[in-house]
Design an enzyme around this catalytic site. Sequence first.
Site, mmCIF file in Angstrom:
data_model
loop_
_atom_site.group_PDB
_atom_site.id
_atom_site.type_symbol
_atom_site.label_atom_id
_atom_site.label_comp_id
_atom_site.label_asym_id
_atom_site.label_seq_id
_atom_site.Cartn_x
_atom_site.Cartn_y
_atom_site.Cartn_z
ATOM 1 N N CYS A 109 -31.160 4.512 -38.065
ATOM 2 C CA CYS A 109 -31.405 4.522 -39.513
ATOM 3 C C CYS A 109 -31.062 3.202 -40.196
ATOM 4 C CB CYS A 109 -30.657 5.672 -40.163
ATOM 5 S SG CYS A 109 -31.194 7.272 -39.547
ATOM 6 N N HIS A 127 -30.178 4.057 -47.645
ATOM 7 C CA HIS A 127 -30.883 4.849 -46.644
ATOM 8 C C HIS A 127 -30.981 6.294 -47.150
ATOM 9 C CE1 HIS A 127 -32.057 6.974 -43.172
ATOM 10 N NE2 HIS A 127 -30.851 7.395 -42.841
ATOM 11 N N ASN A 145 -35.654 12.416 -44.393
ATOM 12 C CA ASN A 145 -35.090 11.247 -43.719
ATOM 13 C C ASN A 145 -36.103 10.703 -42.705
ATOM 14 O OD1 ASN A 145 -33.635 9.418 -42.227
ATOM 15 N ND2 ASN A 145 -31.876 10.750 -41.865
HETATM 16 N N1 ACO Z 1 -30.701 26.708 -43.563
HETATM 17 C C1 ACO Z 1 -29.787 27.645 -43.866
HETATM 18 N N2 ACO Z 1 -28.532 27.628 -43.387
HETATM 19 C C2 ACO Z 1 -28.201 26.641 -42.557
HETATM 20 C C3 ACO Z 1 -29.104 25.632 -42.192
HETATM 21 C C4 ACO Z 1 -30.410 25.706 -42.729
HETATM 22 N N3 ACO Z 1 -31.365 24.775 -42.464
HETATM 23 N N4 ACO Z 1 -28.480 24.777 -41.354
HETATM 24 C C5 ACO Z 1 -27.237 25.216 -41.195
HETATM 25 N N5 ACO Z 1 -27.054 26.339 -41.917
HETATM 26 C C6 ACO Z 1 -25.845 27.134 -42.049
HETATM 27 C C7 ACO Z 1 -24.912 26.961 -40.882
HETATM 28 O O1 ACO Z 1 -25.301 27.776 -39.809
HETATM 29 C C8 ACO Z 1 -23.588 27.386 -41.479
HETATM 30 O O2 ACO Z 1 -23.536 28.785 -41.502
HETATM 31 P P1 ACO Z 1 -22.150 29.550 -41.203
HETATM 32 O O3 ACO Z 1 -21.185 29.066 -42.245
HETATM 33 O O4 ACO Z 1 -22.546 30.972 -41.340
HETATM 34 O O5 ACO Z 1 -21.774 29.126 -39.824
HETATM 35 C C9 ACO Z 1 -23.695 26.903 -42.928
HETATM 36 O O6 ACO Z 1 -25.098 26.689 -43.174
HETATM 37 C C10 ACO Z 1 -22.921 25.661 -43.198
HETATM 38 O O7 ACO Z 1 -23.236 24.728 -42.197
HETATM 39 P P2 ACO Z 1 -22.535 23.331 -42.181
HETATM 40 O O8 ACO Z 1 -23.039 22.565 -41.009
HETATM 41 O O9 ACO Z 1 -21.054 23.480 -42.365
HETATM 42 O O10 ACO Z 1 -23.140 22.701 -43.506
HETATM 43 P P3 ACO Z 1 -22.699 21.403 -44.230
HETATM 44 O O11 ACO Z 1 -22.280 21.743 -45.584
HETATM 45 O O12 ACO Z 1 -21.829 20.532 -43.402
HETATM 46 O O13 ACO Z 1 -24.099 20.686 -44.352
HETATM 47 C C11 ACO Z 1 -25.425 18.938 -43.425
HETATM 48 C C12 ACO Z 1 -24.822 20.294 -43.204
HETATM 49 C C13 ACO Z 1 -26.451 18.993 -44.552
HETATM 50 C C14 ACO Z 1 -26.140 18.501 -42.151
HETATM 51 C C15 ACO Z 1 -24.289 17.981 -43.792
HETATM 52 O O14 ACO Z 1 -23.277 17.978 -42.812
HETATM 53 C C16 ACO Z 1 -24.756 16.595 -43.982
HETATM 54 O O15 ACO Z 1 -25.363 16.298 -44.980
HETATM 55 N N6 ACO Z 1 -24.463 15.681 -43.058
HETATM 56 C C17 ACO Z 1 -25.022 14.389 -43.052
HETATM 57 C C18 ACO Z 1 -26.077 14.398 -42.025
HETATM 58 C C19 ACO Z 1 -27.258 13.608 -42.379
HETATM 59 O O16 ACO Z 1 -27.509 13.213 -43.472
HETATM 60 N N7 ACO Z 1 -28.017 13.359 -41.340
HETATM 61 C C20 ACO Z 1 -29.196 12.630 -41.467
HETATM 62 C C21 ACO Z 1 -29.510 11.982 -40.193
HETATM 63 S S1 ACO Z 1 -28.362 10.816 -39.770
HETATM 64 C C22 ACO Z 1 -28.590 9.482 -40.705
HETATM 65 O O17 ACO Z 1 -29.615 9.304 -41.233
HETATM 66 C C23 ACO Z 1 -27.497 8.524 -40.873
#
Ligand code: ACO
Length: 328
Positions: free
Chosen positions: A114, A255, A285
């Site tokens: 990225c 980004h 993304n």
């Molecule tokens: N739809 C519905 N529910 C979902 C989904 C979905 N698509 N995905 C996960 N869940 C659920 C999980 O199963 C979990 O359920 P549970 O509590 O019953 O176990 C709940 O949602 C919470 O999941 P978490 O992983 O704790 O959610 P979090 O608040 O951490 O958000 C996310 C996840 C959005 C990925 C966050 O960690 C984030 O923004 N991270 C940054 C990652 C990113 O931006 N990556 C991009 C690529 S990397 C880059 O470009 C640098």
Amino acid sequence: MLKKAAILGTGYYVPEKVLTNFDLEKIMDTNDEWITTRSGIKERHLSEKDQPTSDLAFRAGEKAIVSAGLKNADIDFVIICTVTGDYTWPATGNVVVERLGINGVPSMDLSAACSGFIYGLTVARAFVETGLYKNILLIGAEEFTKIVDWTDRSTCVLFGDGAGAVVIGQSRGDGGEILSTYLASDGSKVKYLLQPGGGVVHPINQETIDKKLQFAQMNGKEVFKNAVTKMPEALEKAIKLAGINIDDLDYFIFHQANKRIIDAIAERFKVPEEKLIVNIQRYANTSAATIPIALAEAVEQGKIKKGHLIGFSALGAGFTWGGAVVRM
Ligand code: ACO
């Protein structure tokens, strides 16, 4: 004498097919509310099955060449920033050179995920400023929708396909000058974001396929934590190297991984919403393509104009991260 490098032209291309959060609701256990509140994403563009990354790169690249007032034959180096190239090797750059009808011109891919575009900007800048090459076509192009596991809802909903391009050449004295670039990496974080299969550690075979190692894997919380610390750090370094203050910047292009990451950085620097270029809601993304797409789109919309000071910052797999300042 060092010749100042500048962005001479911009262009972008996204595939026609759009997949909204509501479309996703129909094929997996997710919902628009979860995706929107966690990431800011509403829809993403999907490449066709028979449309490789090189096709997106070529289309964006051609637009950037026209926008720079040049012809394909004026390009003397092609760099494709991608981790989702047509093949593991050879480079997607080779395919793009053929599409552009400029075989003979050197080409390569740059793998920094990225933050690939900021890395590419730095390499292109150095080539131009040392006089090695004159007009470099620098493209961020990705098709993450083809390497995500569509049964892993925590990852697949975050990505889209697209390409953004710039031509980097000697400054013509009328804008686009690259004032600074800053790069860094930390290999202790490789495990948090990677495509484990397909390389020599996990070559493609039945066992690696059964373990789904061919798909992108992400520890979302670690990515988030690192992005909100390293991206501001990179921006600060780039600003310092450019000899300006944060308030001097007219726009910020971060980004586009997650709107919450963008908001956290903006809050830290007290950047008002109107100075943020954000299009993640429409494209999701697109990895190395997010920054050049956002730049080219904002230029096309007339939002970014000549003379505007733009701050860039990104973090990607590796982790790699970097920042840059450009006077458009
Ligand atoms: N739809 C519905 N529910 C979902 C989904 C979905 N698509 N995905 C996960 N869940 C659920 C999980 O199963 C979990 O359920 P549970 O509590 O019953 O176990 C709940 O949602 C919470 O999941 P978490 O992983 O704790 O959610 P979090 O608040 O951490 O958000 C996310 C996840 C959005 C990925 C966050 O960690 C984030 O923004 N991270 C940054 C990652 C990113 O931006 N990556 C991009 C690529 S990397 C880059 O470009 C640098």
